[in-house]
Write a protein that holds these residues in place. Sequence first.
Motif: not given
Length: 944
Positions: A218-242
């Motif tokens: 998504a970043i390579a296609k022009g999405a907001d890099k700063a916003a998406l960089d902040a999500l790197h490495g966060k999905a799995a832990i968030a999913n586990a908490k839920l």
Amino acid sequence: MNPLKQLEAFGQSPWLDFVRRSLIEKGELAAMTERDGLKGVTSNPSIFEKAIGHSDEYDADLKAFLHDGDQGVGALYEHLAIGDIRAGADALRPVYDRTHARDGYISLEVSPYLANDTEATVNEARRLWKTVDRPNLMVKVPATPAGIPAIRTLIGEGLNINVTLLFAISAYEAVVHAYIDGLETLAKAGGDLSRSASVASFFISRIDSLVDKKLDAAIAKGADKAALDALHGKAAIANAKLAYASYRRLFSGSRWESLAARGAQTQRLLWASTSTKNPSYPDTLYVETLIGRDTVNTMPPATMDAYRDHGKPVADTIESDVPGAQATIAALGAAGVDIEAVAKELVVDGVKQFADAFDQLLGAVAMRRRKTFDGDRASFALALAPDIQAAFDKEIEAWRADGRIRRLWASDKTVWTGADEDHWTGWLHNVDHERKGIDELIAFASEVQARGYTDVVLLGMGGSSLGPAVLAETFGHRKGWPRFHMLDSTDPAQVAAVADACALATTLVIVSSKSGSTLEPNIFMAYFYDRIRAVSGDAAGRQFVAVTDPGSALETAAKEHGFGHVFHGVKSIGGRYSVLSKFGLVPAAAIGLDLPACLDAARRMARGCGPDVPPSENPGLRLGVALGVCARHFKRDKVTIIASPAIASLGAWLEQLLAESTGKQGHGLIPVADEATGAPGVYGDDRFFAYLELADGVDPKQRAAVAAIEAAGHPVARISVGTPIDIWQEFFRWAMATAVAGSVIGINPFDQPDVEASKIATRKLTSEYEKSGKLPETAPIYSADGIALYADAPNAKALGKQGDLTAYLRGHLGRAGAGDYVALLAYIQRDAAHTEVLQAARTAIRDRTHCATCLGFGPRFLHSTGQAYKGGPNSGVFIQITSDDAHDVKVPQQSYTFGIVKAAQALGDLQVLQERGRRALRVHLHDVESGLRTLTAALHAAIG
């Protein structure tokens, strides 16, 4: 304190995601339970592949297991793996007892190949549970749509289940409901709920790996890099908490409390795949952030070592900032990353990865098995040019990825054309069947010896006779046993010669016909029955044995004539695949072969080609893919068989197997057997060479010739045959290879439509003879010096008017071009003198034209290579040789003679060749001996 051991204070159990024999035998696993507070072990195919395939720890056990009798690859793997699992369970038993069945488990995976089959998963899990026989085993079952009902069933039966491949909250909740349903079923059956355990394994790092890739895209296609960089490495832990929040909610309320009152344990969440794949993430990330009560974290050794060294278990982290986890999942959704869609993708990929790992594991075991038998000697090797190798590798991978060898063994007709192939795969499983029922054949062999038979005559055609002929020629006459004779020709001289070579009063006759209605065996039987009755009277029938399918016309006739034995074939085995059934075994018993040893050899190859042997290590599959790829993509369809002299007779059997199985619908393999080996320059670019070398019968010149052929760039399959008895392995290897080649080429390898066409033409001609007393006659296009030439209008036109025999032959052979073959089809007695003359002619033709050459004696080849000549590629140039018979032999109870039958077969053969638009010329000899000399002289002259 040890950080790993401190996890216990937060209610979390550390498990080890690794198993290896030395870890258990050297006491390290037991030590870890004390030092690290280790409470369980998980395993998977990748772990076992590394342990078995990359160490020598298992070699002694494997050799000892095989010493007690050969085993298939799957059985070997289970023997090794279950040995470790049992030992690991025993080492963990104190933990199991101390925690009252909450911990102390070791996991073993149901075959990943079954991930989408509920019933098969249930049956496999039951079998593993019973085989391991340890209360602290957990059977691993994936959370696929097919796996969830299996989990419900198995929990209801009291099995401990480790549910794997969980990524989505929705799938997890379905798993919990299946677990609770299963417990309720178990409770109704009076089971002990306190001893039923399960974990639900969320795969952590795989989620971040895939989500991070999507964020980067998504970043390579022009999405907001700063916003998406902040999500790197966060999905799995968030999913586990839920997921943990769901755990808390699902294991509460009156329904659960009712089960808990009966001793039921919650199904704990287990964090799997906890090593970080991204080197920029802390190596303990998926331990520090997932600490929580009633959870398990299974860590690979490196992660466990890292956490032991610098882990900081200072808080219950799994329940911290759940709103932040919800916000992370929402932000991912807003960025176009749907966590549910990610989960579905990961389940599909996870099943594939597990299957791929299982392939690697079984391949490692297969390699160990092969080396145990063969040492470092390569018993099978392929030499392929780079372009062929690339196509071969691609096809091999397609077979692996599609699980096609397992589908083949399951008789899945879609491996081929989807016709009736599933009705013709009995040969796959018949070796074990025959080995179990061997006593009947041993008793028959004893009877043959006790009755003092001096001769045994096999009456058959094609598949029912060629295999036994190989056995007789390979093993020779054994002292104290009858001499073997075979009749598979209607040539009157040959019929009489076989009968005259026997002491009829002490001759055993084996009538071999699958259908029981094949013309040749029936008239052979009538002839021999009359001859033997003349010397043995009413007891003649006792000297006859029938081998036929149940309920056939031959079985009826055998009962009417009082045959000594009737042996049944298997309806689902076609004639050319039948040598490992009664059609091959009854003659083998009659000549005194060691049948248990023979079948054991065949079984070794059958297991080596089994459904659990991946393509990389499957010798029959690899040979078949090489044959199919060379024919389909490179027009190398002339399979040239070169065999050590002592096993050279295999060529005739392979001719039928390959040609009749694959030569149809304009495609197929043209086998070239018994062609003299030449220098590389005499061969065209349409060849594939199969070299079968007998270890104690090497022909140095032959070996050197093959080496030169290989060096010239031709594809070569080298097969080392250890001892003559190992030809039984070749029977199965080549049957498998032929079935596989048929799949690659795209045809049904189990039918023979054009053989039937010749039979129909022959029946029509013999019927006409019975009505009119003569066969149809046509005018020759040339006649002189006791030789006449015949051709239909298209072939006559193509040849034109020529001056003499040599000119006609020159014109006919001149029609052969690159990629063609020349076949001499001789309807004369098959004896050494005739064979030598015609072999010399075919060698001369090959050397001059560079075309492959074939030599077939009629009518035997009609049930063999005749299929490919008519139904295969239109690349043959045929010279049919017929003759007047100096002495004919009458067929009992018929108006015709053997000579008439042979003539009808030759005419029917020619008619079908002509109908198929083949380049065919018939050469009729008025006198066989002088005519053959004239013909071969003209052939040599025609090619210069």
